[in-house]
Design a protein around this motif. Structure first.
Motif, PDB file in Angstrom:
ATOM      1  N   PHE A 167      61.610 -23.471  40.297  1.00 17.64           N
ATOM      2  CA  PHE A 167      62.244 -24.730  40.671  1.00 17.64           C
ATOM      3  C   PHE A 167      61.532 -25.352  41.864  1.00 17.64           C
ATOM      4  CE2 PHE A 167      66.068 -22.618  38.679  1.00 17.64           C
ATOM      5  CZ  PHE A 167      66.070 -23.426  37.549  1.00 17.64           C
ATOM      6  N   ARG A 168      61.789 -26.640  42.047  1.00 18.54           N
ATOM      7  CA  ARG A 168      61.145 -27.420  43.117  1.00 18.54           C
ATOM      8  C   ARG A 168      59.623 -27.245  43.055  1.00 18.54           C
ATOM      9  NH1 ARG A 168      65.437 -24.804  45.779  1.00 18.54           N
ATOM     10  NH2 ARG A 168      67.167 -26.170  46.403  1.00 18.54           N
ATOM     11  N   SER A 169      59.111 -27.202  41.854  1.00 15.78           N
ATOM     12  CA  SER A 169      57.678 -26.985  41.652  1.00 15.78           C
ATOM     13  C   SER A 169      57.116 -28.018  40.686  1.00 15.78           C
ATOM     14  CB  SER A 169      57.407 -25.585  41.085  1.00 15.78           C
ATOM     15  OG  SER A 169      57.856 -24.581  41.970  1.00 15.78           O
ATOM     16  N   LEU A 187      50.223 -24.404  40.116  1.00 14.60           N
ATOM     17  CA  LEU A 187      51.265 -25.217  40.709  1.00 14.60           C
ATOM     18  C   LEU A 187      50.749 -25.941  41.950  1.00 14.60           C
ATOM     19  CD1 LEU A 187      54.322 -22.788  40.413  1.00 14.60           C
ATOM     20  CD2 LEU A 187      53.424 -24.428  38.740  1.00 14.60           C
ATOM     21  N   ALA A 188      51.529 -26.918  42.399  1.00 12.86           N
ATOM     22  CA  ALA A 188      51.124 -27.710  43.556  1.00 12.86           C
ATOM     23  C   ALA A 188      50.999 -26.869  44.816  1.00 12.86           C
ATOM     24  CB  ALA A 188      52.113 -28.844  43.779  1.00 12.86           C
ATOM     25  N   ASP A 246      49.261 -19.563  40.702  1.00 15.72           N
ATOM     26  CA  ASP A 246      48.838 -19.594  39.305  1.00 15.72           C
ATOM     27  C   ASP A 246      49.798 -18.783  38.444  1.00 15.72           C
ATOM     28  OD1 ASP A 246      46.679 -21.082  40.079  1.00 15.72           O
ATOM     29  OD2 ASP A 246      45.199 -19.461  39.862  1.00 15.72           O
ATOM     30  N   ILE A 247      50.064 -19.284  37.230  1.00 12.63           N
ATOM     31  CA  ILE A 247      50.907 -18.585  36.267  1.00 12.63           C
ATOM     32  C   ILE A 247      50.100 -18.407  34.992  1.00 12.63           C
ATOM     33  CG2 ILE A 247      53.060 -18.623  34.953  1.00 12.63           C
ATOM     34  CD1 ILE A 247      54.179 -20.561  37.048  1.00 12.63           C
ATOM     35  N   ASP A 248      49.934 -17.182  34.560  1.00 17.66           N
ATOM     36  CA  ASP A 248      49.180 -16.908  33.338  1.00 17.66           C
ATOM     37  C   ASP A 248      49.976 -17.341  32.109  1.00 17.66           C
ATOM     38  OD1 ASP A 248      47.136 -15.791  34.797  1.00 17.66           O
ATOM     39  OD2 ASP A 248      47.864 -13.733  34.562  1.00 17.66           O
ATOM     40  N   ALA A 249      49.299 -17.891  31.136  1.00 19.77           N
ATOM     41  CA  ALA A 249      49.933 -18.279  29.874  1.00 19.77           C
ATOM     42  C   ALA A 249      48.855 -18.568  28.844  1.00 19.77           C
ATOM     43  CB  ALA A 249      50.826 -19.516  30.062  1.00 19.77           C
TER      44      ALA A 249
END
Length: 412
Positions: free
Chosen positions: A207-209, A226-227, A231-234
């Motif tokens: 959230f808030r992202s 993200l700002a 980093d989020i792997d996907a």
């Protein structure tokens, strides 16, 4: 209405099909041409993020009418054809195949288009949107092939696809700029219910992202940045950040538009020969006393009969309350009716057991019910509607006590 008259419907979705149906049901025996840019005949869209996406229903179940219905009712389908221009002076539409169709009356049912995300990597292989059956098919194939999905946007489409992904065994992270899912639609009190529902199924929320970049490897999705630099792997990303009403035809033709095509309560535009219905229509609702555009199935189902009456010279108004529903996972369904804004209500009262998710939520202002949501509590929609439309102050104790009939909740 003379049989020599020609009516044109622009938009091959549910609103367009229901418009044709209503015209015939109301006695119009002239020419009806329904123009849609998909190759499929008109179909309903809710299954695309629900039963059809889950594989529990066939696409044939989503069609509004059988192929024979159009022939039997003399409705000419022009599928796979885009309308490039609306000429109000000549009363004709110019089509992508170079032809044109003349009209005496026109129904605009052009719907809405998913918003994209203007960030690097948004054109990578594995970036998904959802509006049409081909999109749903692509998401279904993707969920069978990937281990991790990022969903950008915690609105209705984002959460329904999230639920489908979790049921398919895919890890899901939802990125949302607000502090809760569905915050604009429901407010924090009920938004918490949806956050808990998904967290219990292993969904991770950020959230808030916001997403700064969709990361790629060899042209395919590898994650998101993200700002804040995280980093989020996907292996896939669903962009579900809302939809924009498809108003280009109307705007270029000089019709008044603001968050959709502006229409009055009879669904007439500023041109008496043109009406609008469905996702694209920003209509005056006499019950709410304001213009409102709602991107939900109920409008596409119910507005076209009023639009048809207006095309035939009648003068009835569309006064239905906004209504929508969702099914998420195998054990949660709800219906919502009414209208609230984040700063437009005083409190939310609950009737039933919120923890077990069998309850009705009511949004109140000045002691009056503005909206109601029944979650896993059925056969209550008409009673909730009555509480909203009467505009009468309620008895709080009767409203919140499941042992007291809702009909006794009106004070005095």
């Amino acid at each position: 209405m003379a049989a020599s008259e020609s009516f044109v419907i622009v938009g091959g979705g549910m609103a367009g099909a229901k418009g044709a149906e209503a015209l015939r049901a109301q006695g119009f025996d002239g020419r009806i041409t329904l123009i849609g840019d998909e190759q499929h005949r008109p179909y309903e869209r809710p299954p695309l993020s629900k039963d059809y996406l889950l594989g529990s229903s066939e696409f044939d179940d989503a069609y509004v009418h059988s192929p024979e219905w159009y022939e039997q009712n003399s409705v000419e389908l022009r599928l796979g054809t885009r309308v490039d221009r609306l000429d109000r002076a000549l009363r004709q539409v110019e089509l992508s195949d170079g032809s044109h169709a003349e009209f005496d009356k026109l129904l605009l049912a052009t719907g809405a288009t998913p918003r994209s995300l203007p960030v690097p990597g948004s054109d990578a292989d594995g970036v998904l949107l959802l509006r049409r059956v081909g999109d749903s098919d692509r998401i279904k194939r993707t969920l069978a092939d990937v281990e991790r999905l990022v969903v950008i946007g915690a609105g209705w489409i984002g959460l329904e696809v999230t639920a489908a992904a979790r049921q398919a065994g895919v890890e899901v992270t939802v990125v949302e700029t607000a502090e809760l899912p569905l915050l604009q639609a429901l407010g924090p009190e009920v938004a918490e219910v949806f956050a808990a529902l998904h967290r219990e199924r292993g969904v991770r929320f950020r959230f808030r992202s916001s997403v700064q970049e969709i990361l790629t490897s060899g042209g395919s999705v590898a994650g998101v940045r993200l700002a804040d630099g995280a980093d989020i792997d996907a292996q896939a990303v669903l962009i579900a950040v809302g939809a924009a009403p498809e108003v280009s035809l109307a705007q270029e033709a000089g019709l008044r538009c603001s968050n959709g095509v502006l229409v009055d309560a009879t669904l007439r535009t500023t041109d008496p020969n043109v009406v609008a219905a469905g996702d694209v229509a920003n209509a005056f609702n006499p019950v709410l006393g304001r213009q409102i555009r709602v991107e939900h199935w109920a409008n596409a189902l119910n507005q076209p009969s009023v639009a048809a009456t207006s095309m035939l010279g009648g003068d009835i108004t569309y006064s239905d309350l906004p209504y929508f529903f969702t099914d998420q996972y195998t054990d949660f369904g709800m219906e919502f009716q009414g209208h609230v804004t984040p700063d437009g209500y005083d409190e939310v009262l609950f009737r039933g057991d919120v923890e077990s998710r069998e309850f009705i939520a009511f949004w109140l202002a000045d002691g009056r019910v503005l909206a109601g949501m029944n979650a896993n509590v059925w056969d209550s929609t008409e009673q909730i509607k009555s509480l909203i439309t009467t505009g009468t102050r309620i008895d709080r104790n009767a409203l919140t006590d499941p042992e007291v009939p809702l009909t006794r909740a009106l004070a005095g």
